[in-house]
Design a protein around this motif. Structure first.
Motif, PDB file in Angstrom:
ATOM      1  N   UNK A 186      -5.813   8.318 -22.692  1.00 44.13           N
ATOM      2  CA  UNK A 186      -4.574   7.555 -22.730  1.00 44.13           C
ATOM      3  C   UNK A 186      -4.674   6.239 -21.973  1.00 44.13           C
ATOM      4  N   UNK A 187      -5.357   6.254 -20.845  1.00 41.79           N
ATOM      5  CA  UNK A 187      -5.350   5.095 -19.950  1.00 41.79           C
ATOM      6  C   UNK A 187      -6.685   4.369 -19.916  1.00 41.79           C
ATOM      7  N   UNK A 188      -7.472   4.531 -20.969  1.00 40.36           N
ATOM      8  CA  UNK A 188      -8.795   3.909 -21.020  1.00 40.36           C
ATOM      9  C   UNK A 188      -8.720   2.386 -20.934  1.00 40.36           C
ATOM     10  N   UNK A 189      -7.648   1.806 -21.442  1.00 35.95           N
ATOM     11  CA  UNK A 189      -7.533   0.348 -21.473  1.00 35.95           C
ATOM     12  C   UNK A 189      -6.592  -0.196 -20.398  1.00 35.95           C
ATOM     13  N   UNK A 190      -6.220   0.653 -19.453  1.00 35.68           N
ATOM     14  CA  UNK A 190      -5.413   0.218 -18.312  1.00 35.68           C
ATOM     15  C   UNK A 190      -6.302   0.065 -17.091  1.00 35.68           C
ATOM     16  N   UNK A 191      -5.948  -0.879 -16.233  1.00 35.43           N
ATOM     17  CA  UNK A 191      -6.737  -1.083 -15.012  1.00 35.43           C
ATOM     18  C   UNK A 191      -5.900  -1.014 -13.744  1.00 35.43           C
ATOM     19  N   UNK A 192      -4.578  -1.060 -13.868  1.00 31.43           N
ATOM     20  CA  UNK A 192      -3.761  -0.990 -12.656  1.00 31.43           C
ATOM     21  C   UNK A 192      -2.389  -0.419 -12.962  1.00 31.43           C
ATOM     22  N   UNK A 193      -1.752   0.093 -11.920  1.00 30.19           N
ATOM     23  CA  UNK A 193      -0.331   0.405 -11.906  1.00 30.19           C
ATOM     24  C   UNK A 193       0.362  -0.687 -11.103  1.00 30.19           C
ATOM     25  N   UNK A 194       1.392  -1.274 -11.678  1.00 30.83           N
ATOM     26  CA  UNK A 194       2.204  -2.260 -10.958  1.00 30.83           C
ATOM     27  C   UNK A 194       3.598  -1.685 -10.788  1.00 30.83           C
ATOM     28  N   UNK A 195       3.945  -1.409  -9.549  1.00 31.08           N
ATOM     29  CA  UNK A 195       5.254  -0.856  -9.225  1.00 31.08           C
ATOM     30  C   UNK A 195       6.224  -1.999  -8.982  1.00 31.08           C
ATOM     31  N   UNK A 196       7.186  -2.162  -9.899  1.00 31.97           N
ATOM     32  CA  UNK A 196       8.254  -3.146  -9.749  1.00 31.97           C
ATOM     33  C   UNK A 196       9.403  -2.446  -9.035  1.00 31.97           C
ATOM     34  N   UNK A 197       9.514  -2.676  -7.753  1.00 31.94           N
ATOM     35  CA  UNK A 197      10.424  -1.902  -6.909  1.00 31.94           C
ATOM     36  C   UNK A 197      11.796  -2.546  -6.830  1.00 31.94           C
ATOM     37  N   UNK A 198      12.821  -1.742  -7.092  1.00 34.35           N
ATOM     38  CA  UNK A 198      14.190  -2.233  -6.966  1.00 34.35           C
ATOM     39  C   UNK A 198      14.689  -2.142  -5.526  1.00 34.35           C
ATOM     40  N   UNK A 199      14.131  -1.221  -4.760  1.00 33.79           N
ATOM     41  CA  UNK A 199      14.560  -1.020  -3.377  1.00 33.79           C
ATOM     42  C   UNK A 199      13.338  -0.972  -2.462  1.00 33.79           C
ATOM     43  N   UNK A 200      13.565  -1.191  -1.178  1.00 32.25           N
ATOM     44  CA  UNK A 200      12.509  -1.073  -0.184  1.00 32.25           C
ATOM     45  C   UNK A 200      12.562   0.334   0.392  1.00 32.25           C
ATOM     46  N   UNK A 201      11.822   1.240  -0.221  1.00 37.35           N
ATOM     47  CA  UNK A 201      11.873   2.652   0.138  1.00 37.35           C
ATOM     48  C   UNK A 201      10.453   3.155   0.358  1.00 37.35           C
ATOM     49  N   UNK A 202      10.042   3.398   1.617  1.00 38.20           N
ATOM     50  CA  UNK A 202       8.667   3.842   1.890  1.00 38.20           C
ATOM     51  C   UNK A 202       8.294   5.128   1.157  1.00 38.20           C
ATOM     52  N   UNK A 203       9.252   6.026   0.963  1.00 40.17           N
ATOM     53  CA  UNK A 203       8.934   7.264   0.260  1.00 40.17           C
ATOM     54  C   UNK A 203       8.623   7.003  -1.212  1.00 40.17           C
TER      55      UNK A 203
END
Length: 203
Positions: A147-164
């Motif tokens: 599924x992820x053969x052509x992906x190289x990163x996860x980009x988390x677009x964060x709505x809040x500043x939540x360490x958890x």
């Protein structure tokens, strides 16, 4: 239940409920009423336009205005056709990643780095039920590399500043075998979209 003709109805993806309620609370948008459709519709986007139309038809004439908190969301323009026929308006963008990041910023992100898998606060909270289980990775984890053969990163677009949530997003990236990056977007275009909803002032 009949609506309030002085209010604005927002028909929204369930994945945006928390964010919309937070925006309304912070900005005194008490004239907005929210009706959410299941977030799982994103797994079958062809069903989104009819689901939105059904709510519009049920509530037509009951509100001062109807807004739709969906982007195109993979409907291939079918949602826009429904909105053109009914007079409702939606937020701009192809998907929530674009309107959270900002349309031009998202285009730059895409051009700068192909092969990105995006997460939002909602997707981080519901990673297993919205990503792992629908893809069958809980039953056949070996499918991950296909599924992820052509992906190289996860980009988390964060709505809040939540360490958890940030920690959970990093865990999700590790589970997918991808590099992790994060960008804080806040609510992006959603705040202005809701803030522009006209508030009826009785005469």
């Amino acid at each position: 239940m009949p609506g309030n003709p002085d209010n604005v109805l927002v028909i929204a993806c369930g994945a945006l409920a928390r964010e919309i309620l937070a925006i309304c609370s912070a900005n005194g948008l008490g004239h907005i009423e929210l009706r959410c459709l299941p977030a799982q519709l994103h797994n079958q986007p062809r069903n989104i336009p009819d689901a939105v139309r059904k709510v519009i038809d049920e509530t037509r004439g009951s509100y001062a205005d109807i807004l739709v908190a969906y982007a195109d969301c993979g409907t291939g323009g079918a949602l826009d056709k429904v909105l053109a026929e009914t007079g409702a308006r939606r937020i701009a963008g192809a998907h929530c990643y674009a309107f959270f990041a900002g349309l031009e910023t998202f285009d730059d992100l895409e051009a700068d780095h192909l092969g990105t898998f995006y997460l939002t606060d909602f997707l981080v909270r519901h990673f297993r039920t919205m990503v792992v289980e629908p893809l069958g990775l809980d039953r056949a984890p070996q499918l991950r590399d296909t599924y992820f053969a052509h992906y190289s990163r996860v980009l988390y677009l964060a709505q809040t500043a939540d360490p958890e949530l940030e920690a959970a997003a990093k865990d999700a990236a590790r589970e997918l075998g991808l590099a992790f990056e994060m960008r804080h977007t806040g609510f992006g275009l959603m705040t202005d979209f809701l803030g522009d909803a006209p508030e009826h002032v009785p005469t």
